[in-house]
Design a protein around this motif. Structure first.
Motif, mmCIF file in Angstrom:
data_model
loop_
_atom_site.group_PDB
_atom_site.id
_atom_site.type_symbol
_atom_site.label_atom_id
_atom_site.label_comp_id
_atom_site.label_asym_id
_atom_site.label_seq_id
_atom_site.Cartn_x
_atom_site.Cartn_y
_atom_site.Cartn_z
ATOM 1 N N ARG A 139 3.620 72.556 36.887
ATOM 2 C CA ARG A 139 2.680 72.114 35.835
ATOM 3 C C ARG A 139 1.239 72.407 36.241
ATOM 4 O O ARG A 139 0.433 72.844 35.421
ATOM 5 N N PHE A 140 0.898 72.169 37.491
ATOM 6 C CA PHE A 140 -0.451 72.446 37.971
ATOM 7 C C PHE A 140 -0.793 73.920 37.767
ATOM 8 O O PHE A 140 -1.851 74.262 37.248
ATOM 9 N N TYR A 141 0.106 74.812 38.182
ATOM 10 C CA TYR A 141 -0.158 76.241 38.060
ATOM 11 C C TYR A 141 -0.261 76.652 36.596
ATOM 12 O O TYR A 141 -1.129 77.451 36.229
ATOM 13 N N GLU A 142 0.599 76.110 35.760
ATOM 14 C CA GLU A 142 0.534 76.413 34.327
ATOM 15 C C GLU A 142 -0.771 75.895 33.720
ATOM 16 O O GLU A 142 -1.406 76.589 32.922
ATOM 17 N N ASP A 143 -1.178 74.695 34.094
ATOM 18 C CA ASP A 143 -2.447 74.147 33.601
ATOM 19 C C ASP A 143 -3.619 75.010 34.039
ATOM 20 O O ASP A 143 -4.644 75.063 33.377
ATOM 21 N N PHE A 144 -3.455 75.685 35.163
ATOM 22 C CA PHE A 144 -4.512 76.540 35.693
ATOM 23 C C PHE A 144 -4.549 77.886 34.983
ATOM 24 O O PHE A 144 -5.483 78.647 35.151
ATOM 25 N N GLY A 145 -3.487 78.191 34.211
ATOM 26 C CA GLY A 145 -3.434 79.448 33.466
ATOM 27 C C GLY A 145 -2.392 80.431 33.953
ATOM 28 O O GLY A 145 -2.227 81.505 33.373
ATOM 29 N N PHE A 146 -1.664 80.094 35.026
ATOM 30 C CA PHE A 146 -0.599 80.968 35.486
ATOM 31 C C PHE A 146 0.543 80.925 34.479
ATOM 32 O O PHE A 146 0.823 79.875 33.893
ATOM 33 N N VAL A 147 1.195 82.061 34.272
ATOM 34 C CA VAL A 147 2.281 82.186 33.314
ATOM 35 C C VAL A 147 3.535 82.634 34.054
ATOM 36 O O VAL A 147 3.481 83.562 34.866
#
Length: 157
Positions: A139-147
């Motif tokens: 979730r952290f990485y996704e919130d940061f914009g990682f896909v």
């Protein structure tokens, strides 16, 4: 006004003297405990790996510091590719924030630093992997914009 932890963090390349603290952070969760051995003295394999990372200009083992305390670590590897018209990419791995200050903004500050470092090195892409057993990290990485655009696979040897 009190300075937040995120504002007080600085970053530097790790030194050999940081190794024990780094390994302790890597071992400080359920998955890390199964893979790492933070006992003293550290296994020679950690010292050998550190020396190889430190000697490689395309690898940086970076610690996050508050005051004189190591509060985070990540490794960033710069990789040349033929794809993306011969572009370089940055691989971020081994990310940990000290258990006592997780969710304080240190991880965000670490990733902002690492992405800026990748830009400085001329990278066209930043990539990472995360264990599927770490939903908070995902979730952290996704919130940061990682896909999650690809399916990552690993083969243990």
């Amino acid at each position: 006004m009190c300075e937040s932890l995120e504002e007080s963090v600085s970053f530097r390349v790790a030194t050999h003297q940081d190794l024990q603290a780094i390994v302790q952070m890597l071992a400080d969760d359920n998955l890390g405990l199964k893979r790492e051995d933070p006992s003293t003295p550290l296994s020679h394999s950690y010292h050998t790996a550190f020396e190889a990372i430190d000697a490689d200009p395309n690898n940086e083992l970076v610690v996050a510091i508050i005051g004189h305390h190591i509060v985070g670590v990540l490794q960033i590897t710069f990789i040349p590719y033929l794809t993306y018209q011969g572009g370089w990419r940055a691989l971020i791995e081994g990310v940990r924030v000290s258990k006592e200050i997780r969710s304080s903004g240190i991880g965000r500050a670490m990733f902002e630093w690492a992405i800026n470092r990748a830009k400085e090195r001329g990278c066209v892409l930043v990539q990472l992997t995360t264990d599927k057993l770490r939903p908070d990290a995902l979730r952290f990485y996704e919130d940061f914009g990682f896909v999650a655009s690809h399916e990552g696979m690993k083969l243990k040897l």
